[in-house]
Design a protein around this motif. Structure first.
Motif, PDB file in Angstrom:
ATOM      1  N   LEU A  92      57.881  65.799 -76.877  1.00  0.00           N
ATOM      2  CA  LEU A  92      56.706  65.419 -76.090  1.00  0.00           C
ATOM      3  C   LEU A  92      55.715  66.574 -76.005  1.00  0.00           C
ATOM      4  N   LEU A  93      56.226  67.758 -75.762  1.00  0.00           N
ATOM      5  CA  LEU A  93      55.349  68.920 -75.665  1.00  0.00           C
ATOM      6  C   LEU A  93      54.663  69.208 -76.998  1.00  0.00           C
ATOM      7  N   PHE A  94      55.403  69.049 -78.089  1.00  0.00           N
ATOM      8  CA  PHE A  94      54.803  69.282 -79.402  1.00  0.00           C
ATOM      9  C   PHE A  94      53.720  68.247 -79.705  1.00  0.00           C
ATOM     10  N   ASN A  95      53.948  67.000 -79.305  1.00  0.00           N
ATOM     11  CA  ASN A  95      52.932  65.969 -79.497  1.00  0.00           C
ATOM     12  C   ASN A  95      51.679  66.261 -78.673  1.00  0.00           C
ATOM     13  N   LEU A  96      51.850  66.852 -77.498  1.00  0.00           N
ATOM     14  CA  LEU A  96      50.692  67.255 -76.702  1.00  0.00           C
ATOM     15  C   LEU A  96      49.905  68.355 -77.414  1.00  0.00           C
ATOM     16  N   PHE A  97      50.631  69.255 -78.081  1.00  0.00           N
ATOM     17  CA  PHE A  97      49.965  70.279 -78.888  1.00  0.00           C
ATOM     18  C   PHE A  97      49.098  69.609 -79.959  1.00  0.00           C
ATOM     19  N   LEU A  98      49.682  68.623 -80.631  1.00  0.00           N
ATOM     20  CA  LEU A  98      48.941  67.925 -81.687  1.00  0.00           C
ATOM     21  C   LEU A  98      47.737  67.193 -81.115  1.00  0.00           C
ATOM     22  N   PHE A  99      47.919  66.573 -79.958  1.00  0.00           N
ATOM     23  CA  PHE A  99      46.815  65.834 -79.343  1.00  0.00           C
ATOM     24  C   PHE A  99      45.660  66.779 -78.989  1.00  0.00           C
ATOM     25  N   SER A 100      45.976  67.988 -78.529  1.00  0.00           N
ATOM     26  CA  SER A 100      44.916  68.936 -78.159  1.00  0.00           C
ATOM     27  C   SER A 100      44.077  69.343 -79.366  1.00  0.00           C
ATOM     28  N   MET A 101      44.662  69.282 -80.570  1.00  0.00           N
ATOM     29  CA  MET A 101      43.914  69.623 -81.782  1.00  0.00           C
ATOM     30  C   MET A 101      42.884  68.566 -82.134  1.00  0.00           C
ATOM     31  N   MET A 102      43.056  67.351 -81.628  1.00  0.00           N
ATOM     32  CA  MET A 102      42.160  66.253 -81.972  1.00  0.00           C
ATOM     33  C   MET A 102      40.955  66.154 -81.044  1.00  0.00           C
ATOM     34  N   VAL A 103      40.955  66.925 -79.968  1.00  0.00           N
ATOM     35  CA  VAL A 103      39.861  66.868 -78.999  1.00  0.00           C
ATOM     36  C   VAL A 103      38.798  67.889 -79.395  1.00  0.00           C
ATOM     37  N   PRO A 104      37.557  67.489 -79.614  1.00  0.00           N
ATOM     38  CA  PRO A 104      36.506  68.438 -80.005  1.00  0.00           C
ATOM     39  C   PRO A 104      36.270  69.495 -78.933  1.00  0.00           C
TER      40      PRO A 104
END
Length: 272
Positions: free
Chosen positions: A100-112
């Motif tokens: 879950l934490l790693f997926n949050l890392f990935l999600f933060s990369m998608m936010v401009p």
């Protein structure tokens, strides 16, 4: 012969990039060039270096350069150190909520970055870190950790498990494995992403403009924009200032070019 088209394409790309650089350099060595030289010149008539001296001494350019060096070096070191530890934890350690934490890392990369600007400013303002290098560095580190962790994790996953098992049998801990095994084997990847982190931080403009209010604390990208406004069409000075700004990145690339990712880095580490 099958690779010949690839080599030709790469050679053409390299030549085109070199032509642009030489055009900038020749223009920067031309006295008082208020229009772009046409036809383009690649070799200056004389090595006129006064434009570089004027650019360095104009509008606190040297002070802004030093500010950028300070901020960029600290931010890059923190990004690399924290990213390496995070990537190792995600690649080799098991703990609750890891995926879950790693997926949050990935999600933060998608936010401009622009979308987060107001929230980041409000957060730093509540912490009294606006107009301070500490706040700017924290934002740079927060932005850089996610992407570097993602790519370094992929590299760490490719390291042989047998080497770690051998070290564990000799009494090694997670920290011992990370410090004496993973980091030495990962020098090419770490050097590559360290260069990228340095370049991204060195060239960043929007956050520095928003968070730093005191003129004496401004960084180099802001100085370049102010310099362009002050010397509107004097392309000799503008190109001279731009060339000074890319010197640290060139030095970093030259210093670490032998450590960039290349195939076969782990060849011979294991015997069948």
């Amino acid at each position: 012969m099958r690779k010949l088209p690839v080599y030709i394409g790469l050679s053409l790309f390299s030549v085109s990039a070199l032509v642009v650089f030489l055009y900038m350099l020749a223009t920067a060595m031309t006295p008082q060039s208020y229009s772009m030289p046409y036809p383009p010149i690649l070799i200056p008539d004389s090595f006129y270096l006064e434009n570089f001296k004027i650019a360095w001494n104009s509008n606190n350019f040297g002070a802004y350069f030093a500010n950028s060096v300070f901020v960029t070096v600290i931010a890059t070191l923190l990004i690399v150190i924290v990213s390496c530890m995070c990537a190792y934890a995600f690649a080799r350690m098991k703990f609750p909520g890891r995926d879950l934490l790693f997926n949050l890392f990935l999600f933060s990369m998608m936010v401009p970055t622009l979308t987060n600007l107001v929230a980041q400013f409000t957060l730093l303002q509540s912490m009294h870190l606006v107009d301070k290098y500490t706040g700017l560095i924290l934002i740079y580190v927060g932005i850089g950790i996610a992407s570097n962790t993602y790519f370094l994790r992929s590299f760490f996953l490719g390291l042989p498990h047998e080497l770690e098992e051998a070290m564990i049998m000799d009494g090694g801990t997670n920290w011992t494995i990370f410090r004496h095994l993973v980091l030495p084997l990962s020098k090419p990847a770490i050097a590559t992403f360290g260069i990228l982190a340095f370049s991204n931080t060195w060239d960043e403009f929007l956050l520095a403009l928003t968070l730093i209010k005191t003129p004496d604390k401004r960084t180099l990208p802001i100085a370049i924009k102010l310099f362009e406004g002050q010397h509107v069409n004097n392309w000799s000075l503008i190109f001279a200032a731009s060339l000074i700004a890319i010197v640290p990145i060139l030095i970093i690339y030259i210093a670490f070019q032998k450590n960039l990712i290349k195939g076969g880095a782990l060849d011979g580490t294991l015997k069948e």
